[in-house]
Design a protein around this motif. Structure first.
Motif, PDB file in Angstrom:
ATOM      1  N   VAL A   1     -36.957  45.938 -16.936  1.00  0.00           N
ATOM      2  CA  VAL A   1     -38.137  46.256 -16.198  1.00  0.00           C
ATOM      3  C   VAL A   1     -38.975  47.367 -16.226  1.00  0.00           C
ATOM      4  N   GLN A   2     -38.346  48.371 -16.155  1.00  0.00           N
ATOM      5  CA  GLN A   2     -38.925  50.015 -16.515  1.00  0.00           C
ATOM      6  C   GLN A   2     -39.323  50.127 -17.764  1.00  0.00           C
TER       7      GLN A   2
ATOM      8  N   CYS B   1     -41.739  46.548 -19.193  1.00  0.00           N
ATOM      9  CA  CYS B   1     -42.999  46.132 -18.358  1.00  0.00           C
ATOM     10  C   CYS B   1     -43.845  47.332 -18.071  1.00  0.00           C
TER      11      CYS B   1
ATOM     12  N   ILE C   1     -31.224  44.805 -14.856  1.00  0.00           N
ATOM     13  CA  ILE C   1     -32.702  44.391 -14.797  1.00  0.00           C
ATOM     14  C   ILE C   1     -33.683  45.630 -14.424  1.00  0.00           C
ATOM     15  N   MET C   2     -33.448  46.402 -13.707  1.00  0.00           N
ATOM     16  CA  MET C   2     -34.167  47.698 -13.418  1.00  0.00           C
ATOM     17  C   MET C   2     -34.497  48.334 -14.729  1.00  0.00           C
TER      18      MET C   2
END
Length: 348
Positions: free
Chosen positions: A339-340, A343, A335-336
């Motif tokens: 997102v990085q 997003c 997820i990190m």
């Protein structure tokens, strides 16, 4: 007049009963959907664990292919053969020790648990304020009441074995033809975004591979140090406890705490001072892991915020169970990265 009132009340009652029936059916439908979703999430987490195993095999195969200058398929066979010989040889060499120690460990833990209960029961404070604990039979369930627990334990063991088989074969297929699955995921994105999707998947593969390598390194170091430390302290079953500590180290934050419980129980058989030494040894071991091993590993893997990892473990543990706790950290890594890249980099 009375007939009209009676008919009106009857219609109101039937209407209320119909509404209650529809509400009950709606609630039952929601519960059924939630239960189905939980089972689906558990299966998806098993598949995700298999993908992690496949990423590990894929990384080993690429490494062998690069340094041995073999094709990917031949390197894949070499890796499988080496792992089979390593695991099979270890099991063959240690099979009797492992079987004997696991059987003895179960008996030792039961004996240590009873010894701990007796010490607590005989304490003056407990005898004064909690006299019901002095009756051992009122606290420990009878054999008849243990049958459901044994049945539940057998189901958990069968589910665990099934999960291991699923993880193993999913990992084999993913590692054997990883390009096939990567291309399938890339084709799900629009044409103008496919190159970016390829970059994201490659970054995910590298990040998860480094996380797995870091975990395996920590597991090996913790397992060896735990075995040596407990052997020096004179705690029984040091090898078995070291293996348990190594396996539980795969679960960040929570695993070391769980591994310390059987160590402390068996230390009670040696003496109260040994329990204190075992606790201090675990604190020192976790300090070494946190301030020595973790900085070394974090040079090569994604750094996970401890609070975020703990929250993910609690949430996944409540919703899914043990498989959720085990997969919370790699899911957080994934997820990190998403997102990085999708997003922060693409949108912000």
């Amino acid at each position: 007049m009375n007939k009209n009132v009676f008919g009106q009340r009857r219609r109101q009652g039937s209407g209320l009963a119909g509404k209650l029936l529809w509400v009950s059916l709606f609630v039952a439908l929601i519960l059924a959907v939630v239960d189905m979703l939980l089972v689906t999430v558990s299966i998806l987490l098993l598949i995700f664990a298999g993908v992690l195993f496949g990423i590990f095999l894929n990384a080993l195969t690429r490494w062998v292919s690069r340094y041995a200058r073999l094709s990917y398929n031949w390197s894949y066979l070499v890796v499988l053969l080496a792992l089979t010989l390593l695991v099979g040889g270890g099991i063959y060499y240690l099979q009797w020790q492992i079987v004997a120690q696991v059987a003895e460990l179960s008996g030792q833990l039961q004996s240590a648990g009873k010894d701990l209960f007796n010490r607590v029961r005989d304490a003056p404070f407990v005898q004064q304020y909690m006299p019901e604990l002095t009756d051992l039979e009122s606290v420990i369930p009878k054999a008849q009441s243990m049958l459901p627990a044994l049945t539940s334990g057998l189901q958990a063991v069968l589910w665990g074995l099934t999960g291991l088989i699923v993880i193993f074969f999913v990992g084999l297929y993913v590692a054997y033809d990883s390009e096939l699955y990567e291309q399938g995921l890339i084709k799900l994105s629009p044409r103008e975004r496919r190159e970016r999707a390829r970059q994201v998947l490659n970054t995910l593969r590298v990040a998860l591979g480094k996380w797995i390598a870091g975990r395996l390194f920590s597991m090996a170091v913790v397992g060896v140090l735990t075995t040596i430390g407990l052997w020096i302290l004179g705690v029984p079953m040091a090898i078995a406890l070291g293996v348990i500590a190594a396996v539980l180290t795969f679960i960040p934050n929570i695993g070391p705490v769980l591994a310390a419980v059987p160590q402390a129980l068996l230390a009670f058989q040696v003496g109260t001072d040994t329990v204190l030494y075992v606790i201090l040894f675990n604190i020192a071991l976790q300090t070494v892991e946190s301030y020595l091993l973790t900085p070394i590993v974090r040079q090569y893997e994604v750094s996970l915020p401890p609070v975020l990892t703990i929250l993910a473990q609690l949430l996944m543990g409540v919703v899914v169970g043990i498989i959720g706790v085990m997969m919370a950290a790699p899911l957080t890594v994934m997820i990190m990265v998403l997102v990085q890249m999708l997003c922060v980099q693409d949108k912000l």
